[in-house]
Scaffold this active site. Structure first.
Site, short mmCIF file in Angstrom:
data_model
loop_
_atom_site.label_atom_id
_atom_site.label_comp_id
_atom_site.label_asym_id
_atom_site.label_seq_id
_atom_site.Cartn_x
_atom_site.Cartn_y
_atom_site.Cartn_z
N HIS A 102 0.83 -1.21 0.00
CA HIS A 102 0.00 0.00 0.00
C HIS A 102 0.86 1.25 0.00
O HIS A 102 1.97 1.25 0.53
CB HIS A 102 -0.97 0.03 1.18
CG HIS A 102 -0.33 -0.16 2.52
ND1 HIS A 102 0.03 -1.39 3.01
CD2 HIS A 102 0.00 0.74 3.49
CE1 HIS A 102 0.56 -1.24 4.22
NE2 HIS A 102 0.56 0.05 4.52
N HIS A 104 0.67 5.25 1.09
CA HIS A 104 -0.06 6.27 1.85
C HIS A 104 0.01 7.58 1.07
O HIS A 104 1.09 8.02 0.67
CB HIS A 104 0.63 6.53 3.20
CG HIS A 104 0.68 5.35 4.13
ND1 HIS A 104 -0.13 5.25 5.23
CD2 HIS A 104 1.44 4.23 4.13
CE1 HIS A 104 0.14 4.13 5.89
NE2 HIS A 104 1.10 3.49 5.24
P1 5GP Z 1 1.70 0.47 7.38
O1 5GP Z 1 1.52 -1.03 7.20
O2 5GP Z 1 2.21 1.15 6.16
O3 5GP Z 1 2.54 0.79 8.60
O4 5GP Z 1 0.32 1.12 7.68
C1 5GP Z 1 -0.90 0.45 7.74
C2 5GP Z 1 -1.97 1.51 7.75
O5 5GP Z 1 -3.22 0.86 7.73
C3 5GP Z 1 -1.96 2.42 8.99
O6 5GP Z 1 -1.86 3.77 8.58
C4 5GP Z 1 -3.29 2.13 9.67
O7 5GP Z 1 -3.86 3.28 10.21
C5 5GP Z 1 -4.12 1.56 8.54
N1 5GP Z 1 -5.12 0.60 8.97
C6 5GP Z 1 -4.95 -0.40 9.86
N2 5GP Z 1 -6.08 -1.13 9.97
C7 5GP Z 1 -6.97 -0.58 9.12
C8 5GP Z 1 -8.33 -0.90 8.79
O8 5GP Z 1 -8.94 -1.84 9.29
N3 5GP Z 1 -8.92 -0.10 7.85
C9 5GP Z 1 -8.28 0.94 7.26
N4 5GP Z 1 -8.96 1.66 6.37
N5 5GP Z 1 -7.01 1.27 7.56
C10 5GP Z 1 -6.36 0.52 8.48
#
Ligand code: 5GP
Length: 140
Positions: A102, A104
């Protein structure tokens, strides 16, 4: 490291967990982050399985970047932003928490810092921000 089909974003893609959709095309899906670091913080993912930048195919990356470009420009308009921060974390040591590739997208305003991570946002506000980005895409 292999792909876990039960990660949260795979469940979102299958419709098993709700999300605030911003945009989708054949290859990508964009939805709102529920712990927004800035207003309008959203995520772009490929619809096909892929853990992160390390195992992504050129096709997955290309499709995601096309959507990132579209959504980023919509965010500039929707929020009157001054800039965009694009983030991607790969593997736990790189800061990744959800193991489906993903990107951001964070709309930014001059002199305004990002909020701390891990804090749940206001769902009504997140929904409204997602709708504003979607509307900006429709009007592009
Ligand atoms: P990363 O893996 O890049 O650290 O970030 C994962 C992102 O997913 C975080 O910014 C977190 O806030 C978001 N996130 C975690 N769980 C959920 C969810 O159930 N739904 C959504 N829409 N975002 C999520």
């Amino acid at each position: 490291m292999s792909y876990d089909p039960d990660n949260i974003f795979a469940k979102i893609l299958r419709g098993e967990i709700p999300s605030f959709k911003v945009y989708e095309d054949e290859d990508t899906y964009c939805f709102m982050d529920i712990m927004p670091r800035t207003d309008g913080h959203c995520l772009v993912i490929p619809k096909t399985p892929c853990r992160n930048i390390l195992d992504a195919s050129p096709e997955q990356l290309s499709a995601c970047m096309t959507t990132v470009n579209k959504v980023a420009n919509a965010c500039m308009r929707a929020f009157g932003a001054d800039g965009i921060t694009l983030q991607q974390f790969s593997e736990a040591a790189g800061g990744q928490e959800v193991f489906h590739l993903h990107f951001h997208i964070l709309p930014r305003h001059e002199g305004v810092s990002t909020r701390p991570p891990g804090k749940m946002g206001d769902m009504d506000q997140i929904k409204a921000h997602g709708a504003a980005i979607a509307e900006a895409i429709e009007n592009m």
